[in-house]
Enzyme design. Structure first.
Site, PDB file in Angstrom:
ATOM      1  N   GLY A 170      11.542 -29.247  -5.374  1.00  0.00           N
ATOM      2  CA  GLY A 170      12.722 -28.629  -5.240  1.00  0.00           C
ATOM      3  C   GLY A 170      13.095 -27.717  -6.615  1.00  0.00           C
ATOM      4  O   GLY A 170      12.855 -28.206  -7.432  1.00  0.00           O
ATOM      5  N   GLY A 195      16.029 -29.457  -9.734  1.00  0.00           N
ATOM      6  CA  GLY A 195      14.625 -29.519  -9.975  1.00  0.00           C
ATOM      7  C   GLY A 195      14.075 -28.806 -11.173  1.00  0.00           C
ATOM      8  O   GLY A 195      13.323 -29.109 -11.889  1.00  0.00           O
ATOM      9  N   PHE A 254      40.505 -25.961 -11.038  1.00  0.00           N
ATOM     10  CA  PHE A 254      39.760 -26.374  -9.603  1.00  0.00           C
ATOM     11  C   PHE A 254      40.480 -27.513  -9.138  1.00  0.00           C
ATOM     12  O   PHE A 254      40.986 -28.142  -9.561  1.00  0.00           O
ATOM     13  CB  PHE A 254      38.198 -26.436 -10.067  1.00  0.00           C
ATOM     14  CG  PHE A 254      37.355 -25.511  -9.030  1.00  0.00           C
ATOM     15  CD1 PHE A 254      37.453 -24.095  -9.434  1.00  0.00           C
ATOM     16  CD2 PHE A 254      36.275 -26.161  -8.309  1.00  0.00           C
ATOM     17  CE1 PHE A 254      36.645 -23.341  -8.602  1.00  0.00           C
ATOM     18  CE2 PHE A 254      35.383 -25.481  -7.582  1.00  0.00           C
ATOM     19  CZ  PHE A 254      35.677 -23.934  -7.700  1.00  0.00           C
ATOM     20  N   GLN A 307      30.696 -33.442   3.272  1.00  0.00           N
ATOM     21  CA  GLN A 307      31.792 -32.719   2.543  1.00  0.00           C
ATOM     22  C   GLN A 307      32.174 -31.499   3.496  1.00  0.00           C
ATOM     23  O   GLN A 307      30.957 -30.669   3.345  1.00  0.00           O
ATOM     24  CB  GLN A 307      32.045 -32.356   1.268  1.00  0.00           C
ATOM     25  CG  GLN A 307      33.284 -31.552   0.760  1.00  0.00           C
ATOM     26  CD  GLN A 307      33.120 -31.386  -0.917  1.00  0.00           C
ATOM     27  OE1 GLN A 307      32.323 -30.690  -1.344  1.00  0.00           O
ATOM     28  NE2 GLN A 307      33.921 -32.116  -1.511  1.00  0.00           N
ATOM     29  N   HIS A 315      33.741 -27.979   3.103  1.00  0.00           N
ATOM     30  CA  HIS A 315      34.498 -27.186   2.264  1.00  0.00           C
ATOM     31  C   HIS A 315      35.578 -26.571   2.843  1.00  0.00           C
ATOM     32  O   HIS A 315      35.481 -26.168   3.895  1.00  0.00           O
ATOM     33  CB  HIS A 315      33.740 -26.277   1.568  1.00  0.00           C
ATOM     34  CG  HIS A 315      34.111 -25.590   0.461  1.00  0.00           C
ATOM     35  ND1 HIS A 315      35.312 -24.653   0.476  1.00  0.00           N
ATOM     36  CD2 HIS A 315      33.885 -25.647  -0.860  1.00  0.00           C
ATOM     37  CE1 HIS A 315      35.622 -24.223  -0.810  1.00  0.00           C
ATOM     38  NE2 HIS A 315      34.777 -24.796  -1.548  1.00  0.00           N
ATOM     39  N   LEU A 319      30.683 -19.295   2.471  1.00  0.00           N
ATOM     40  CA  LEU A 319      31.620 -20.093   1.620  1.00  0.00           C
ATOM     41  C   LEU A 319      32.788 -18.972   0.985  1.00  0.00           C
ATOM     42  O   LEU A 319      32.366 -17.792   0.601  1.00  0.00           O
ATOM     43  CB  LEU A 319      31.096 -20.735   0.617  1.00  0.00           C
ATOM     44  CG  LEU A 319      31.707 -21.840  -0.248  1.00  0.00           C
ATOM     45  CD1 LEU A 319      32.287 -22.860   0.670  1.00  0.00           C
ATOM     46  CD2 LEU A 319      30.860 -22.290  -1.250  1.00  0.00           C
ATOM     47  N   THR A 354      35.144 -19.003  -2.318  1.00  0.00           N
ATOM     48  CA  THR A 354      35.162 -20.102  -3.451  1.00  0.00           C
ATOM     49  C   THR A 354      36.684 -20.903  -3.604  1.00  0.00           C
ATOM     50  O   THR A 354      37.505 -20.174  -3.210  1.00  0.00           O
ATOM     51  CB  THR A 354      34.742 -19.299  -4.706  1.00  0.00           C
ATOM     52  OG1 THR A 354      34.928 -20.300  -5.898  1.00  0.00           O
ATOM     53  CG2 THR A 354      35.526 -18.216  -5.083  1.00  0.00           C
ATOM     54  N   GLU A 355      36.538 -21.961  -4.246  1.00  0.00           N
ATOM     55  CA  GLU A 355      37.814 -22.784  -4.530  1.00  0.00           C
ATOM     56  C   GLU A 355      38.562 -21.805  -5.612  1.00  0.00           C
ATOM     57  O   GLU A 355      39.813 -22.027  -6.080  1.00  0.00           O
ATOM     58  CB  GLU A 355      37.340 -24.152  -4.956  1.00  0.00           C
ATOM     59  CG  GLU A 355      38.486 -24.961  -4.977  1.00  0.00           C
ATOM     60  CD  GLU A 355      38.143 -26.305  -5.097  1.00  0.00           C
ATOM     61  OE1 GLU A 355      37.010 -26.671  -4.471  1.00  0.00           O
ATOM     62  OE2 GLU A 355      38.562 -27.293  -5.832  1.00  0.00           O
ATOM     63  N   ARG A 373      38.800 -31.425  -2.113  1.00  0.00           N
ATOM     64  CA  ARG A 373      38.563 -30.952  -0.773  1.00  0.00           C
ATOM     65  C   ARG A 373      38.568 -31.476   0.545  1.00  0.00           C
ATOM     66  O   ARG A 373      39.011 -30.827   1.613  1.00  0.00           O
ATOM     67  CB  ARG A 373      36.964 -30.586  -0.984  1.00  0.00           C
ATOM     68  CG  ARG A 373      36.771 -29.362  -1.819  1.00  0.00           C
ATOM     69  CD  ARG A 373      35.297 -29.131  -2.327  1.00  0.00           C
ATOM     70  NE  ARG A 373      35.136 -28.006  -3.030  1.00  0.00           N
ATOM     71  CZ  ARG A 373      34.178 -27.574  -3.578  1.00  0.00           C
ATOM     72  NH1 ARG A 373      33.010 -28.304  -3.336  1.00  0.00           N
ATOM     73  NH2 ARG A 373      33.988 -26.615  -4.667  1.00  0.00           N
ATOM     74  N   HIS A 413      29.567 -28.697   3.634  1.00  0.00           N
ATOM     75  CA  HIS A 413      29.064 -27.911   2.457  1.00  0.00           C
ATOM     76  C   HIS A 413      28.385 -28.865   1.620  1.00  0.00           C
ATOM     77  O   HIS A 413      27.486 -28.334   0.988  1.00  0.00           O
ATOM     78  CB  HIS A 413      30.464 -27.638   1.790  1.00  0.00           C
ATOM     79  CG  HIS A 413      30.370 -26.927   0.281  1.00  0.00           C
ATOM     80  ND1 HIS A 413      29.619 -25.650   0.277  1.00  0.00           N
ATOM     81  CD2 HIS A 413      30.813 -27.534  -1.044  1.00  0.00           C
ATOM     82  CE1 HIS A 413      29.829 -25.480  -1.241  1.00  0.00           C
ATOM     83  NE2 HIS A 413      30.462 -26.512  -1.819  1.00  0.00           N
ATOM     84  N   ARG A 469      33.244 -35.083  -3.296  1.00  0.00           N
ATOM     85  CA  ARG A 469      32.854 -34.544  -4.453  1.00  0.00           C
ATOM     86  C   ARG A 469      34.027 -33.341  -4.998  1.00  0.00           C
ATOM     87  O   ARG A 469      34.314 -32.823  -4.131  1.00  0.00           O
ATOM     88  CB  ARG A 469      31.637 -33.967  -4.406  1.00  0.00           C
ATOM     89  CG  ARG A 469      31.099 -32.789  -5.710  1.00  0.00           C
ATOM     90  CD  ARG A 469      29.583 -32.390  -5.511  1.00  0.00           C
ATOM     91  NE  ARG A 469      29.587 -31.257  -4.426  1.00  0.00           N
ATOM     92  CZ  ARG A 469      30.147 -30.151  -4.651  1.00  0.00           C
ATOM     93  NH1 ARG A 469      30.652 -29.764  -5.801  1.00  0.00           N
ATOM     94  NH2 ARG A 469      29.996 -29.008  -3.935  1.00  0.00           N
ATOM     95  N   SER A 475      29.105 -30.349  -8.864  1.00  0.00           N
ATOM     96  CA  SER A 475      27.677 -30.351  -8.409  1.00  0.00           C
ATOM     97  C   SER A 475      26.939 -29.669  -9.512  1.00  0.00           C
ATOM     98  O   SER A 475      25.855 -30.229  -9.616  1.00  0.00           O
ATOM     99  CB  SER A 475      27.666 -29.922  -7.032  1.00  0.00           C
ATOM    100  OG  SER A 475      28.124 -28.459  -7.133  1.00  0.00           O
ATOM    101  N   LEU A 476      27.396 -28.513 -10.106  1.00  0.00           N
ATOM    102  CA  LEU A 476      26.442 -27.970 -11.181  1.00  0.00           C
ATOM    103  C   LEU A 476      26.241 -28.805 -12.317  1.00  0.00           C
ATOM    104  O   LEU A 476      25.143 -28.868 -12.774  1.00  0.00           O
ATOM    105  CB  LEU A 476      27.064 -26.642 -11.486  1.00  0.00           C
ATOM    106  CG  LEU A 476      27.071 -25.732 -10.391  1.00  0.00           C
ATOM    107  CD1 LEU A 476      27.470 -24.064 -11.104  1.00  0.00           C
ATOM    108  CD2 LEU A 476      25.859 -25.248  -9.860  1.00  0.00           C
TER     109      LEU A 476
END
Lengths: 261, 261, 608
Positions: free
Chosen positions: C18, C23, C124, C237, C239, C253, C255-256, C311, C377, C412, C417-418
């Site tokens: 990945g 990854g 956010f 989740q 979104h 998507l 974005t939030e 979310r 999501h 989440r 996540s990033l």
């Protein structure tokens, strides 16, 4: 596909008839050919006339600055009376060189005249291609010098426009005054929106933190630069029409209407 | 736009490195469909082994590049109502790169070229241990960072599209965007102008702007990346005044007032 | 003849499966530790789903709000996850995220800046302070490109368009992996001392999803096969804001960041309905009036707008509004930023959104409201890992990113996540390299395992059953969408299990047309096998498409898993104050390597 280096593989697909563009891609290059050829022929003819380029107080932009003493209206007497050809030939090289090496016109004529390529995704006309890496095209890199010289010419055009307010009867405004002011304005916009100007104003910097004035200049030239193609065409028409107007007045075909006496 | 429920004819290239032909598929149209949806419908109902690359289907990943009616585009961002009803829509693989199968081509040229770019090398940190850059400095580079590596600019660029022999000597618009991003990065200290001028073949570009025309991220590749790089190359390699100045002062490089952030 | 002579074989210390954010970060770290490292990915390099991340990367950098800190980030993460999170992972994540963000900048990333020249942070959902380092609305692209270029410069071998199909083990330890080249269909074998899985989630089992075709749960399936634990698999989740129209772009998507930058949700009556859906758990810190909510954008001492609740809460609220008949014409609700911010601001802050709506839906978001609705999501569940090392319960197998579970608990937070990818990607790479370099012998490759995999991979070419893999996939998506959506009921979950059972039988009869060269029909068939609706498997054997099974455990309704028969707040155990330890809901296993659980740990700032 691995990141382990591979040889660049076989030839690309031969282009099947089905995968050709079907829109009128030829319209744009055709228009460019028509306009540039017409302008070129008119400019050559006008420059060779050696007459009818001054109708007091208006000087044709094709002949400005007039630097031969043989001129009807001498701007700067730099060249002696030995020069008997048209004084336009002494200075036309500068605007010509500026436009020929202009990043925008290059796109237009490489497409329209050289067909490399005639339009996006339409094959080049010629087999070999080396771009601007060799003579004569490597000379395109002189654009910034033509830009500096154009600024000098531009100063004289504004001088002419100023003189166009001075009539024998005193200060006034004629249609010709407006024509010359508009022409100088358009040429100024074209010159200052040039890519070289943008670079020289601040584009060469990587950080503007300590260069607030250059940053503002650069921002300003950026905004102009976005409209560089428009200015290129409008100023081209403008300068030809300005010459034509002065010429027609000088020839007595029309009389210059006075707007303000 | 084809009416919902009406049939559209898709003419899709099927084949591999050894050659191929266009095959017609009839597909019912639905509201808001993009070309990639139609290709997926063909896969699901008529040709399960039809090869196509795609990932995000939202114009973010740059995987589904193809030539639709002869124009390089992202299939996921090409609405079906873009086309005149009744006419077959041609979908072909990117012409500049060797075919693998159907709409999938070998893009390793681009990944190999990417390896030739020297890495980002920041200068020393600020006294307080931070990295300071200002929005006005990063704005310009952020435009280049928008690149999604769809390689539409690479495929439309006639330097390699029509002249396979130029591939070893020319990096292509995508790489120029990357080089411009590094070259104009406020913190970077690596000098890549020699590479840009020589190995990457910037001089091959004749700024005919097709890369800008096809860019799905609307990056002004020619005006904002390639031409400023050309201007920097002029200063470094083609400017007689700079050359003379260096001879006189004995300096290797022009001392541009570049500040590091 | 041994398998190694028959197949293309490569030997590495560490292979990373990945090439998304996790990854790439793992490969960079493993390589930096001196391990010979390969990166294997299903798509071309740089196309992984990380590019889709829009809003930003959460890290308490304290550039915008000095009041922020790792402890506040930790608290927000735990509360957002309804305390089902692995607290140690949440702690490491909150503490290390700022360093990882600064490291990206060191490698050439260009985040938006504050006036002082530092990294700008945005608001956010669920984050107490403006915390997300971002680049307009394309932060994921910036991150993956930075990591990708850094990895390329480090000389890491990358195997693109290469699908790993199975992990190999030798005496319970990982010994490599095998798979196939998508381009040629030829088999490839990797011998390695350690494997890092960074294969992402499972979103492609849903119809309306923001995830790409790659999201077929390969890593979870492969890990499960060699004995790793899966936890929290029912926590999917949705979104709250995906596009709903036109039909072909449904799920893409939104974005939030639209809400973070001032957008609000409205129903067909023009009402900002989120004020009606503030759960008790968040009431103390959420604004009650529109004036209060609007003031919060500039003044963080005010209570935050309910538009930016976590979310799961927002998705449920939208779902309820639409079901009550107060939805938009195409079955969503309105997300309005046009009437609240000027066009120039919108285009600068949300360029991709502006373009996406203009190109795909003929909507100018600077003039009109967007129509949005929930879209699948993210999978919070996945492989159980040790918090500090990212090690799974199988020696030599590590996991990071969406494929690993624990950090996000039951829900989440956006932007986490990033930061998860780079924090735990690095840890996975580090510990995989340490583990690999400490092994004195190369584990042996078991010929039998390879042969079994290859014959299973090629079987669909021989099958005469007439089932179409695309139809089967569509049916799976429909089943999950209709029966295992945002609000779940016991009866629908039972029905889903039945339908999945039928899909299993049909999968055995899928036949593939064409040859092995770049054949998407074949690839999809193999991916469906990965989604574990594999024939002959007991329904108790859990898998991705079978997450209804743990979902039936009524005790686990919280966060992203709501059972419709009882409202979220009514469940006594919905919001426990105590930190629960991570638990395997799937099958009993030894817990020796499981993350240790501290009893009675209190969250900073948790309601007493």
């Amino acid at each position: 596909m691995t990141a382990v280096p591979q040889e660049i593989r076989a030839e690309p697909l031969p282009m099947a008839a089905e995968s050709r563009r079907r829109d009128a891609w030829w319209a744009e290059p055709l228009a460019v050919v028509v306009v540039l050829t017409s302008f070129g022929l008119y400019a050559l003819w006008a420059a060779l006339q050696n007459g009818n380029y001054y109708a007091a107080p208006y000087l044709s932009p094709f002949y400005s600055p007039c630097i031969s003493v043989n001129c009807v209206h001498v701007t700067l007497p730099l060249i002696g009376s030995w020069w008997t050809l048209s004084p336009a030939l002494l200075i036309l090289g500068i605007p010509l060189g500026f436009r020929v090496t202009c990043y925008y016109y290059r796109k237009a004529y490489y497409r329209a005249f050289f067909w490399s390529p005639p339009a996006c995704a339409i094959p080049d006309a010629r087999r070999g291609y080396s771009g601007e890496t060799r003579f004569p095209f490597v000379l395109q890199n002189s654009h910034r010098y033509f830009f500096w010289l154009s600024l000098v010419v531009l100063a004289f055009l504004w001088w002419d426009a100023l003189l166009a307010f001075r009539f024998p009867t005193g200060v006034g405004i004629g249609l010709g005054t407006v024509v010359l002011v508009v022409n100088a304005t358009l040429l100024t916009l074209y010159s200052l929106s040039c890519h070289s100007c943008r670079y020289l104003c601040g584009g060469y910097l990587d950080s503007f933190k300590d260069a607030p004035i250059r940053y503002r200049l650069w921002r300003w030239t950026n905004r102009l630069n976005a409209r560089h193609p428009h200015f290129a065409w409008i100023s081209l028409f403008g300068v030809a029409l300005a010459d034509l107007y002065v010429r027609l007045v000088a020839m007595g075909v029309i009389t210059d209407p006075r707007i303000v006496f | 736009m084809p009416e919902s429920g009406a049939q559209v004819t898709m003419r899709v290239w099927r084949g591999d490195a050894d050659g191929g032909t266009f095959e017609d598929y009839q597909i019912p149209a639905a509201e808001g469909m993009v070309v990639l949806d139609v290709i997926h419908r063909i896969q699901a109902t008529q040709a399960p082994d039809l090869a196509v690359r795609w990932n995000c289907k939202a114009g973010r990943c740059g995987s589904c590049s193809a030539e639709v009616n002869g124009k390089p585009r992202l299939m996921c961002m090409t609405r079906m109502n873009h086309f005149a009803p009744g006419e077959p829509i041609t979908v072909a693989p990117l012409r500049t790169f060797p075919p693998i199968k159907d709409l999938v081509t070998d893009l390793s040229y681009n990944y190999q070229k990417a390896k030739s770019v020297p890495a980002f090398k920041p200068g020393p940190k600020e006294a307080d241990g931070t990295r300071r850059m200002y929005q006005e400095d990063v704005d310009r580079v952020q435009e280049f960072h928008k690149c999604i590596e769809c390689f539409l600019c690479q495929t439309v660029c006639h330097v390699i599209r029509d002249h396979e022999e130029n591939k070893p000597a020319f990096a292509g618009p995508r790489l120029f965007v990357r080089l411009a991003a590094l070259e104009m990065h406020p913190l970077d200290t690596n000098d890549r102008l020699g590479l840009i001028n020589q190995q990457s073949g910037l001089g091959y570009c004749n700024i005919t702007k097709c890369c800008t025309d096809v860019c799905p991220e609307s990056i002004k590749i020619t005006d904002n990346a390639i031409i400023p790089l050309k201007e920097r190359v002029v200063t470094e390699f083609h400017d007689p005044v700079v050359w003379a100045w260096r001879k006189l002062t004995g300096r290797k490089k022009v001392e541009l007032p570049v500040t590091s952030g | 003849m041994s398998v190694e002579d028959r197949f293309e074989t490569h030997e590495y210390d560490v292979i990373v499966v990945g090439a998304g954010g996790a990854g790439l970060r793992a490969a960079i770290e493993a390589s930096a530790q001196g391990a010979k490292t390969a990166l294997v990915c299903k798509s071309l390099l740089g196309k992984a789903h990380t590019v889709m991340a829009e809003g930003g990367i959460a890290a308490a950098l304290r550039n915008v709000w000095k009041e922020d800190g790792w402890d506040v980030h930790f608290r927000d993460t735990m509360r957002g996850g309804k305390l089902l999170n692995n607290w140690r992972m949440a702690q490491i994540h909150a503490q290390e995220a700022p360093d990882r963000v600064l490291e990206l900048e060191e490698w050439g990333a260009l985040f938006d800046r504050t006036k002082e020249g530092l990294i700008l942070q945005r608001d956010f959902g669920g984050h107490r302070y403006a915390r997300l380092a971002h680049v307009g609305d394309r932060t994921g692209l910036e991150m993956i490109r930075t990591l990708q270029q850094h990895a390329v410069h480090k000389g890491i071998d990358v195997y693109m368009e290469c699908t790993i199909q199975r992990l190999l083990t030798d005496d319970g330890r990982v010994s490599g992996a095998c798979g196939y080249w998508r381009e040629s269909g030829k088999l490839i074998l990797f011998k390695s001392r350690a494997v890092v899985l960074a294969t992402g989630g499972i979103g492609k089992i849903y119809q309306i999803t923001s995830n790409s075709w790659e999201y077929t749960g390969d890593g979870m399936a492969m890990g499960l096969d060699v004995g790793a634990d899966l936890i929290d698999m029912e926590m999917v989740q949705f979104h709250p804001t995906g596009m709903v129209w036109p039909p072909s772009v449904r799920g893409i998507l939104v974005t939030e960041g639209v809400r973070g930058d001032g957008g609000t949700l409205k129903n067909s009556e023009g009402r900002r309905f989120m004020f009606d859906y503030v759960p008790d758990f968040f009431r103390a810190e959420t604004a009650e009036t529109e004036e209060e909510a609007d003031a919060w954008y500039a003044d963080k001492t005010k209570r935050r707008t309910p538009d930016l609740l976590p979310r799961d809460e927002v998705a449920r609220a939208i779902n309820t509004e639409v079901k009550a008949g107060r939805g938009s014409p195409h079955g969503g609700v309105f997300l309005d930023i046009a009437s609240r911010r000027d066009p120039e601001y919108i285009r600068r802050r949300l360029p991709s959104m502006y373009q996406q709506f203009r190109e795909l839906a003929d909507v100018d978001i600077t003039k009109e409201a967007m129509e949005v609705g929930p879209t699948c999501h993210y999978q919070m569940g996945g492989l159980r890992v040790e918090a500090d090392t990212a090690a799974t319960t199988v020696p030599g197998l590590f996991a990071a990113g969406e494929v690993a579970a624990g950090l996000h608990g039951a829900n989440r937070l956006g932007g986490n996540s990033l930061s998860d990818l780079v924090v735990f990607g690095r840890r996975a790479g580090l510990h995989a390299a340490e583990y690999a370099l400490a092994q004195s012998v190369v584990p042996a490759v078991d010929d039998g395992q390879v042969k079994a995999t290859t014959s299973a991979m090629l079987a669909p070419f021989e099958t005469v059953g007439g089932q179409n893999p695309y139809t089967l996939h569509a049916d799976l998506e429909a089943c999950m969408q209709n029966l295992v959506g945002i609000i779940r009921t016991e009866s629908e979950l039972e029905q889903a299990l039945d339908e999945i059972g039928q899909l299993r039988e049909r999968l055995a009869r899928v036949s593939v047309q064409g040859n092995r060269q770049y054949n998407p029909g074949w690839h999809l068939t193999l991916d469906l096998h990965c989604a574990r609706i594999r024939p002959g498997e007991s329904p108790v054997q859990p898998g991705l498409a079978t997450h209804p099974r743990p979902a039936l455990d009524a005790d686990r309704r919280r966060g992203c898993h709501s059972l419709g028969d009882r409202a979220q707040g009514e469940s006594r155990r919905a919001h426990p104050r105590r930190l629960p330890g991570p638990r395997s809901c799937l099958r009993p296993r030894e817990r020796r390597d499981a993350p240790r659980r501290r009893r009675d740990a209190r969250l900073p700032g948790a309601p007493a």
